[in-house]
Scaffold this motif. Structure first.
Motif, short mmCIF file in Angstrom:
data_model
loop_
_atom_site.label_atom_id
_atom_site.label_comp_id
_atom_site.label_asym_id
_atom_site.label_seq_id
_atom_site.Cartn_x
_atom_site.Cartn_y
_atom_site.Cartn_z
N TYR A 255 0.87 -1.17 0.00
CA TYR A 255 0.00 0.00 0.00
C TYR A 255 0.90 1.23 0.00
CZ TYR A 255 -3.79 -3.22 0.62
OH TYR A 255 -4.68 -4.24 0.40
N ASN A 256 0.81 2.02 -1.05
CA ASN A 256 1.73 3.13 -1.26
C ASN A 256 1.04 4.48 -1.14
OD1 ASN A 256 4.42 4.19 -2.23
ND2 ASN A 256 3.06 5.03 -3.80
N SER B 219 5.73 8.35 -7.29
CA SER B 219 5.20 6.99 -7.20
C SER B 219 3.74 6.88 -7.65
CB SER B 219 5.34 6.46 -5.76
OG SER B 219 4.64 7.27 -4.83
N ASP B 220 3.23 7.89 -8.34
CA ASP B 220 1.86 7.86 -8.86
C ASP B 220 1.80 6.98 -10.11
OD1 ASP B 220 -0.67 8.29 -9.91
OD2 ASP B 220 -0.48 10.47 -10.07
N THR B 221 1.08 5.86 -10.02
CA THR B 221 0.96 4.94 -11.15
C THR B 221 -0.33 5.15 -11.95
OG1 THR B 221 0.02 3.25 -9.68
CG2 THR B 221 2.40 3.17 -10.08
N ILE C 191 8.55 2.59 -7.40
CA ILE C 191 7.58 1.71 -6.77
C ILE C 191 7.27 0.50 -7.65
CG2 ILE C 191 5.58 2.99 -7.65
CD1 ILE C 191 5.87 1.22 -4.22
N ASP C 192 7.33 0.67 -8.97
CA ASP C 192 7.13 -0.48 -9.87
C ASP C 192 8.25 -1.50 -9.71
OD1 ASP C 192 4.75 0.40 -11.30
OD2 ASP C 192 6.01 1.89 -12.28
N TYR D 290 2.47 -4.77 -10.62
CA TYR D 290 2.49 -3.32 -10.47
C TYR D 290 1.18 -2.87 -9.82
CZ TYR D 290 6.20 -3.94 -13.91
OH TYR D 290 7.34 -4.34 -14.57
N LEU D 291 1.28 -1.85 -8.96
CA LEU D 291 0.13 -1.42 -8.18
C LEU D 291 -0.90 -0.67 -9.03
CD1 LEU D 291 1.72 -0.08 -4.87
CD2 LEU D 291 0.76 -2.34 -5.34
N PRO E 150 -3.74 2.10 -9.32
CA PRO E 150 -4.12 3.30 -8.56
C PRO E 150 -5.51 3.14 -7.98
CG PRO E 150 -4.16 3.74 -10.92
CD PRO E 150 -3.58 2.38 -10.76
N ASN F 40 -2.43 1.70 -4.79
CA ASN F 40 -1.58 2.89 -4.78
C ASN F 40 -2.44 4.13 -4.58
OD1 ASN F 40 0.52 4.65 -4.99
ND2 ASN F 40 1.09 4.10 -7.08
#
Length: 392
Positions: A43-44, A50-52, A85-86, A96-97, A99, A113
């Protein structure tokens, strides 16, 4: 601060030659076992570093040429490919997270994310349209997580068959909670021309609010935290392009804006001290402080050694003298010419993607350095970061 001894320790931990040891670090101890933590989810919380895809889902979609290197299309990230973060997710064997704000194709089985480009720790009074500041500041991201977890528990109790895209309730306590935020708070102070004295008071408030976010998650059952400090803001390529004939004391040894980097260091010192305090205050927590500043400064200061062009080179965008046309946009420069700010031929040679954000190649290099624990306090690999530190 993180010298040869710590790097050797990190390598020693990683190979797992022992079943149990006690590592002393600054009056604290970490209990280490050779079995990894096996995190089921991440959980980011953070900003554009780090915005995916949060901002791309909530506002306007990311435009080309972003995403061209890895995804071959815009993928919600403010660079040519993947973010730190990826690579952390990949290193942990996780996807990969997705959003939290993305309503389509999201998979939350292995985490979510909450990071948002332009987000700050504190709520900003600045308008998003004028300054690019996200309304999804850290408290909102924590509130989103709280709702996400609450709804997961509620819906899980009602579902006869659960989708494989749905979180597992027990995984919330076992997950890794990552933070990468604070750069935009400092940038707002630079825009307002804060003095060092003003920054000192503001930074204390920033750190206290971030600590409250960690406490909130801890009270909800989170236990393992991986917290990045902020990078050398004064070395961002767009900042370097604005430095002309600097007067003595304006730049540091790498030619970066000294005041901006000094304020980033002040932020990081307070953050590190707060992490030490939180370890004592939250006895069941395992909190790792990650020196991203040192990692990025090493890359920037020795760019050619690590296979990159000079730190001031920008892959995507037009930045000459006082003319700035941002990546993927068209603009009229001072001589009346219209230019399209496209990308470079080979992004893998560049540290800076658009003057502010790093390229995928740089993000990969940074991630490779930090996941092994060489730039962490305590210096354990991310795969073993769930082990608790005990105060002496």
């Amino acid at each position: 601060m993180f010298g040869v001894v710590k790097m050797q320790m990190a390598r020693f931990f990683a190979v797992g030659f022992f079943a149990l040891c006690l590592l002393s670090v600054g009056g604290e101890r970490v209990t280490y076992t050779s079995s990894g933590c096996d995190f089921p989810a991440i959980y980011n919380f953070g900003d554009s570093n780090s915005d995916t895809g949060a901002n791309s889902a909530a506002f306007y979609p990311m435009a080309s040429p972003c995403g061209e290197t890895f995804f071959h299309r815009p993928a919600g990230r403010g660079c040519d490919g993947r973010l730190i973060i990826d690579f952390i997710a990949k290193h942990l064997g996780l996807p990969y997270l997705s959003p939290y704000l993305d309503s389509l194709e999201s998979n939350f089985r292995h985490g979510a994310n909450f990071a948002s480009g332009g987000a700050a720790i504190r709520r900003s009074n600045e308008s998003m349209s004028e300054n690019g500041v996200s309304p999804f500041y850290l408290d909102i991201q924590i509130a989103q997580y709280t709702q996400f977890k609450s709804r997961t528990i509620s819906l899980s109790s009602q579902a006869e068959i659960q989708s494989d895209r749905f979180p597992i309730v027990d995984d919330f306590a076992k997950a890794l909670y990552t933070f990468d935020i604070g750069q935009n708070d400092l940038a707002a102070g630079f825009r307002k021309k804060f003095s060092s004295e003003q920054f000192e008071a503001q930074i204390t408030d920033m750190i206290n609010q971030q600590a409250n976010a960690v406490r909130n998650l801890y009270e909800q059952g989170a236990r393992t935290f991986w917290i990045h400090n902020t990078g050398p803001i004064g070395c961002l390529a767009v900042t370097l392009h604005n430095i002309h004939n600097p007067s003595p004391g304006l730049v540091d040894g790498q030619g970066c804006d000294k005041f901006q980097n000094d304020m980033a260091k002040q932020f990081n010192r307070q953050l590190e001290q707060k992490v030490i305090q939180l370890r004592k205050e939250l006895p069941l927590s395992a909190i790792t402080y990650v020196d991203v500043f040192a990692t990025k400064y090493e890359l920037i200061g020795n760019a050619t050694k690590h296979g990159f062009l000079d730190k001031a080179n920008i892959c995507c965008g037009y930045h000459e003298h006082d003319d700035h046309v941002w990546c993927g946009n068209k603009g009229i420069i001072s001589n009346g010419t219209q230019v399209y700010a496209g990308s470079c031929e080979d992004p893998s040679l560049y540290i800076s993607w658009d003057g502010v954000h790093y390229t995928e190649a740089a993000n990969r290099w940074i991630a490779d350095q930090i996941v092994g624990g060489s730039f962490s306090d305590v210096p354990v690999p991310i795969t073993d970061s769930c082990h608790r530190i005990r105060s002496e």
